[in-house]
Write an enzyme that holds these catalytic residues in place. Structure first.
Site, short mmCIF file in Angstrom:
data_model
loop_
_atom_site.label_atom_id
_atom_site.label_comp_id
_atom_site.label_asym_id
_atom_site.label_seq_id
_atom_site.Cartn_x
_atom_site.Cartn_y
_atom_site.Cartn_z
N GLU A 44 0.79 -1.24 0.00
CA GLU A 44 0.00 0.00 0.00
C GLU A 44 0.82 1.29 0.00
OE1 GLU A 44 -2.83 -0.47 3.22
OE2 GLU A 44 -3.39 -2.47 2.54
N GLU A 47 -6.22 -10.70 -0.96
CA GLU A 47 -7.06 -10.39 0.21
C GLU A 47 -8.52 -10.29 -0.22
OE1 GLU A 47 -5.58 -7.06 2.49
OE2 GLU A 47 -3.50 -7.57 2.10
O1 G3I Z 1 -3.76 -6.89 19.08
C1 G3I Z 1 -4.68 -5.94 19.63
C2 G3I Z 1 -5.22 -6.42 20.91
O2 G3I Z 1 -4.16 -6.50 21.85
C3 G3I Z 1 -6.32 -5.47 21.39
O3 G3I Z 1 -6.92 -5.97 22.53
C4 G3I Z 1 -7.39 -5.31 20.31
C5 G3I Z 1 -8.48 -4.33 20.71
O4 G3I Z 1 -9.02 -3.69 19.58
O5 G3I Z 1 -6.78 -4.86 19.15
C6 G3I Z 1 -5.82 -5.77 18.64
O6 G3I Z 1 -5.27 -5.27 17.49
C7 G3I Z 1 -6.09 -5.28 16.32
C8 G3I Z 1 -5.45 -6.19 15.30
O7 G3I Z 1 -6.16 -6.09 14.09
C9 G3I Z 1 -5.44 -7.64 15.75
O8 G3I Z 1 -6.72 -8.12 15.93
C10 G3I Z 1 -6.16 -3.86 15.81
O9 G3I Z 1 -6.90 -3.05 16.72
C11 G3I Z 1 -6.83 -3.84 14.46
O10 G3I Z 1 -6.73 -2.53 13.91
C12 G3I Z 1 -6.13 -4.80 13.54
O11 G3I Z 1 -6.80 -4.77 12.30
C13 G3I Z 1 -6.13 -5.39 11.22
C14 G3I Z 1 -5.87 -4.36 10.13
O12 G3I Z 1 -5.25 -5.00 9.04
C15 G3I Z 1 -4.97 -3.24 10.61
O13 G3I Z 1 -4.89 -2.27 9.61
C16 G3I Z 1 -7.02 -6.49 10.68
O14 G3I Z 1 -7.16 -7.51 11.67
C17 G3I Z 1 -6.43 -7.07 9.41
O15 G3I Z 1 -7.33 -7.93 8.81
C18 G3I Z 1 -6.12 -5.94 8.44
O16 G3I Z 1 -5.51 -6.49 7.30
C19 G3I Z 1 -5.17 -5.55 6.26
C20 G3I Z 1 -3.98 -6.11 5.52
O17 G3I Z 1 -2.94 -6.42 6.41
C21 G3I Z 1 -3.51 -5.15 4.43
N1 G3I Z 1 -4.58 -4.78 3.54
C22 G3I Z 1 -5.81 -4.31 4.18
C23 G3I Z 1 -6.29 -5.31 5.21
C24 G3I Z 1 -7.60 -4.85 5.82
O18 G3I Z 1 -7.44 -3.65 6.50
#
Ligand code: G3I
Length: 347
Positions: free
Chosen positions: A151, A258
């Site tokens: 990205e 994805e």
């Molecule tokens: O790990 C913490 C945890 O400790 C905490 O308790 C919890 C509370 O919200 O958050 C957890 O972190 C989250 C993490 O996912 C793991 O679950 C983050 O808040 C959350 O923002 C994060 O989101 C991920 C996102 O990328 C971040 O931008 C999504 O799971 C994941 O599916 C998503 O994947 C991305 C690809 O890597 C790149 N392309 C876009 C795609 C979708 O956004």
């Protein structure tokens, strides 16, 4: 097939070493079928069995990202990534590595020194190089390709590049460096540039121009990852077809990295979580989603010479980063196949 029967069939298949006809079998003459997993998916017996039955490629949804593996200088936290990699090793499933350099979930400590002052580009590159070597080396037996840079292209505006901290410090040179370091670390791995909204003409052309420029300068980019976070409201087959044709002028390998097709009208890899309101899934939306999935896989099969892998972003609606009520995947929140699953499989 009823819920119990479907799950029992999966378990029986795993125990007996046989498999019912599955997505990966249906597509074996076309491309790999992958899935992005969280830890639960590989530790829960039933979910793990479903992964083994249906998919022949796995991506760690979050566990291999820089923020997960390398939270501070000199501190590596491998546990989550190791568990997913070990699941894949034990079950003989190859992995797509995701990801080495991204503006999000990155090692933000790389940008500053102990006093919080900004570091030079040279210091940053040294840190980035060490990170890339450490991660790539640890998983090189099971990871066959990496999303090296994720990205880096903007969604709009006059500058094709995303104005990230990476870009502000290094310009587009960080892209070249990341690919060079990854190639050094594992000369055999396939190296990808990965982005969302990669079918939208303006962004598609900026991705194309960037990859072209890099390749002409000798940067080792092997493939382009088209993420594929689509929605049911957009009939985008023409755009998908055109993007694949265009990118295949530059690279021999394209992965859909994805894939999900959500029920609401957003698209792309960003999500304003305030918009994540509950919404009932109507029959009309279900039917549209089936049509979108069927049409998309028809286009992808047509491009099987260059499209070598299609990865769903999450195992079931329960796991989706978009939330259950976006209904974006082929398995529902009870891990049951939807009608769309059968329509994609039995083409
Ligand atoms: O790990 C913490 C945890 O400790 C905490 O308790 C919890 C509370 O919200 O958050 C957890 O972190 C989250 C993490 O996912 C793991 O679950 C983050 O808040 C959350 O923002 C994060 O989101 C991920 C996102 O990328 C971040 O931008 C999504 O799971 C994941 O599916 C998503 O994947 C991305 C690809 O890597 C790149 N392309 C876009 C795609 C979708 O956004």
């Amino acid at each position: 097939m009823g819920k119990r029967l479907f799950l029992a069939a999966i378990l029986m298949g795993c125990i007996m070493g046989m498999e019912a006809k599955s997505l990966k079998k249906a597509y074996r003459k076309y491309f790999d079928i992958g899935v992005a997993v969280n830890l639960r998916n590989v530790t829960d017996e039933m979910q793990g069995a479903l992964v083994c039955q249906e998919f022949n490629s796995v991506t760690a949804e979050n566990a291999m990202k820089p923020a997960s593996t390398h939270p501070r200088e000199g501190v590596y936290t491998w546990e989550g990534a190791d568990r997913i990699a070990n699941f894949c090793r034990q079950n003989n499933i190859k992995m797509r590595g995701h990801c080495l350099v991204w503006h999000n979930q990155f090692c933000n400590w790389m940008f500053t020194d102990n006093e919080g002052n900004p570091v030079s580009k040279e210091v940053f590159y040294e840190r980035m190089r060490e990170h890339i070597h450490a991660v790539v080396n640890r998983y090189k037996d099971v990871v066959y390709c990496w999303d090296v840079v994720n990205e880096a292209i903007a969604d709009g505006g006059p500058n094709p590049y995303r104005n990230s901290r990476l870009y502000k410090l290094c310009g587009d040179e960080f892209i070249a460096k990341a690919f060079q370091f990854a190639r050094e670390a594992d000369p055999k791995a396939l190296l990808f540039y990965n982005d969302y909204n990669a079918i939208i003409p303006h962004k598609r052309d900026n991705i194309y121009n960037m990859v072209k420029k890099m390749k002409e300068a000798g940067v080792p980019i092997d493939g382009i990852g088209m993420q594929g976070h689509y929605n049911v409201h957009w009939d985008n087959l023409k755009e998908v077809d055109e993007a694949i044709r265009k990118y295949s002028e530059l690279v021999d390998v394209i992965h859909i990295t994805e894939l999900d097709i959500r029920a609401n009208k957003d698209m792309g890899g960003n999500l304003d979580f305030k918009k994540k309101a509950e919404q009932a899934i109507t029959d009309e939306i279900k039917q549209k989603q089936e049509e979108r999935y069927v049409g998309l896989f028809r286009v992808l099969r047509k491009h099987k010479k260059v499209v070598k892998s299609v990865t769903f972003w999450n195992l079931s609606d329960r796991d989706s980063w978009l939330g259950t009520h976006n209904y974006p995947l082929l398995f529902d929140k009870e891990y049951q196949p939807k009608e769309a699953y059968y329509k994609v499989k039995d083409f």
